[in-house]
Design a protein around this motif. Structure first.
Motif, PDB file in Angstrom:
ATOM      1  N   ALA A 197     -25.872 -17.904  36.683  1.00  0.00           N
ATOM      2  CA  ALA A 197     -26.193 -19.149  35.943  1.00  0.00           C
ATOM      3  C   ALA A 197     -27.546 -19.486  35.701  1.00  0.00           C
ATOM      4  CB  ALA A 197     -25.593 -20.231  36.914  1.00  0.00           C
ATOM      5  N   ALA A 198     -28.615 -18.835  36.305  1.00  0.00           N
ATOM      6  CA  ALA A 198     -30.012 -19.086  35.887  1.00  0.00           C
ATOM      7  C   ALA A 198     -30.668 -18.204  34.849  1.00  0.00           C
ATOM      8  CB  ALA A 198     -30.738 -18.927  37.503  1.00  0.00           C
ATOM      9  N   LEU A 199     -30.005 -17.299  34.220  1.00  0.00           N
ATOM     10  CA  LEU A 199     -30.172 -16.392  33.426  1.00  0.00           C
ATOM     11  C   LEU A 199     -30.508 -17.110  31.921  1.00  0.00           C
ATOM     12  CD1 LEU A 199     -27.838 -13.260  34.013  1.00  0.00           C
ATOM     13  CD2 LEU A 199     -30.388 -13.656  34.614  1.00  0.00           C
ATOM     14  N   ASP A 200     -31.026 -16.461  31.085  1.00  0.00           N
ATOM     15  CA  ASP A 200     -31.417 -17.151  29.799  1.00  0.00           C
ATOM     16  C   ASP A 200     -30.044 -17.385  28.925  1.00  0.00           C
ATOM     17  OD1 ASP A 200     -31.020 -14.811  27.681  1.00  0.00           O
ATOM     18  OD2 ASP A 200     -32.210 -14.113  29.268  1.00  0.00           O
ATOM     19  N   THR A 201     -30.130 -18.252  28.021  1.00  0.00           N
ATOM     20  CA  THR A 201     -29.054 -18.577  27.203  1.00  0.00           C
ATOM     21  C   THR A 201     -28.290 -17.407  26.359  1.00  0.00           C
ATOM     22  OG1 THR A 201     -29.967 -20.619  26.868  1.00  0.00           O
ATOM     23  CG2 THR A 201     -28.147 -19.955  25.256  1.00  0.00           C
ATOM     24  N   GLU A 202     -28.938 -16.671  25.886  1.00  0.00           N
ATOM     25  CA  GLU A 202     -28.544 -15.452  25.264  1.00  0.00           C
ATOM     26  C   GLU A 202     -27.888 -14.585  26.268  1.00  0.00           C
ATOM     27  OE1 GLU A 202     -29.823 -11.255  22.883  1.00  0.00           O
ATOM     28  OE2 GLU A 202     -31.345 -12.887  23.308  1.00  0.00           O
TER      29      GLU A 202
ATOM     30  N   GLN B 149     -29.024 -30.398  33.280  1.00  0.00           N
ATOM     31  CA  GLN B 149     -28.299 -30.905  34.360  1.00  0.00           C
ATOM     32  C   GLN B 149     -26.967 -30.255  34.625  1.00  0.00           C
ATOM     33  OE1 GLN B 149     -28.135 -35.217  34.461  1.00  0.00           O
ATOM     34  NE2 GLN B 149     -29.477 -35.238  36.056  1.00  0.00           N
ATOM     35  N   ARG B 150     -26.152 -29.934  33.533  1.00  0.00           N
ATOM     36  CA  ARG B 150     -24.894 -29.234  33.671  1.00  0.00           C
ATOM     37  C   ARG B 150     -25.083 -27.512  33.551  1.00  0.00           C
ATOM     38  NH1 ARG B 150     -22.021 -30.947  28.887  1.00  0.00           N
ATOM     39  NH2 ARG B 150     -20.609 -29.797  29.593  1.00  0.00           N
ATOM     40  N   ARG B 151     -25.965 -27.376  33.090  1.00  0.00           N
ATOM     41  CA  ARG B 151     -26.021 -25.669  32.745  1.00  0.00           C
ATOM     42  C   ARG B 151     -25.760 -24.904  33.959  1.00  0.00           C
ATOM     43  NH1 ARG B 151     -29.549 -22.511  29.255  1.00  0.00           N
ATOM     44  NH2 ARG B 151     -29.979 -20.497  30.361  1.00  0.00           N
ATOM     45  N   ARG B 152     -26.754 -25.051  35.169  1.00  0.00           N
ATOM     46  CA  ARG B 152     -26.451 -24.213  36.032  1.00  0.00           C
ATOM     47  C   ARG B 152     -25.170 -24.215  37.043  1.00  0.00           C
ATOM     48  NH1 ARG B 152     -32.080 -22.603  38.893  1.00  0.00           N
ATOM     49  NH2 ARG B 152     -30.846 -20.767  39.441  1.00  0.00           N
ATOM     50  N   SER B 153     -24.688 -25.449  37.051  1.00  0.00           N
ATOM     51  CA  SER B 153     -23.552 -26.220  37.902  1.00  0.00           C
ATOM     52  C   SER B 153     -22.217 -25.594  37.368  1.00  0.00           C
ATOM     53  CB  SER B 153     -23.459 -27.430  38.470  1.00  0.00           C
ATOM     54  OG  SER B 153     -23.279 -28.341  37.006  1.00  0.00           O
TER      55      SER B 153
END
Length: 161
Positions: free
Chosen positions: A31-36, A111-115
């Motif tokens: 989940a911590a990787l880049d968007t691509e 805020q939502r990205r990782r979780s």
């Protein structure tokens, strides 16, 4: 990108073997990787889960009570699991526009990205654990992940590299 594939393969292998705490730590790393990378890996994960699950479309967001009446699962779920269920509902219904919209909205929200994305990968691990136990051969679960990587991840020119 290959780093993400290996992390996802390892998480699925650990899930299939029942080592859930280790697999969930890998989900956090994914989940911590880049968007691509996340965009591709989310598609791979969704394809993998659909290979193992009989659920399709609205089955991901509803169930039936003891009287056979539809019940919205989302009412009882945390926001991050609602996201994962909606992602899976869209993917299994081949609604890639909704899938992509949900994914891009989550990636854009710090805020939502990782979780939320970690939860999608945790759902993937949960399915790997379930089917690893059911099949009694965890390798077959990992093979399904490899098939999903070939289908949704690697470009054709990378297959035999």
């Amino acid at each position: 990108m290959e780093h993400g594939y290996v992390l996802l393969q390892a998480a699925v292998a650990e899930g299939a073997l029942g080592d859930i705490p280790t697999a969930y730590r890998r989900a956090e790393a994914l989940a911590a990787l880049d968007t691509e990378a996340l965009t591709t890996l989310a598609r791979v994960a969704a394809d993998f889960v659909c290979r193992l699950s009989l659920a399709s479309g609205p089955d991901w967001t509803t169930t039936k009570d003891e009287n056979g009446n539809p019940v919205n699962i989302e009412d009882r779920s945390p926001e991050r699991r609602v996201f994962s269920r909606r992602m899976m509902a869209a993917w299994s219904a081949k609604d890639t526009d909704t899938f992509d919209a949900l994914l891009h909205a989550a990636c854009a929200d710090g805020q939502r990205r990782r979780s939320h994305l970690a939860d999608l990968f945790q759902l993937t691990i949960d399915e790997a654990e379930l089917h690893g136990k059911r099949a009694g051969r965890p390798f077959t679960v990992v093979r399904q992940m490899n098939n999903s990587i070939l289908k949704e991840g690697l470009r054709k020119e990378d297959w035999n590299r």
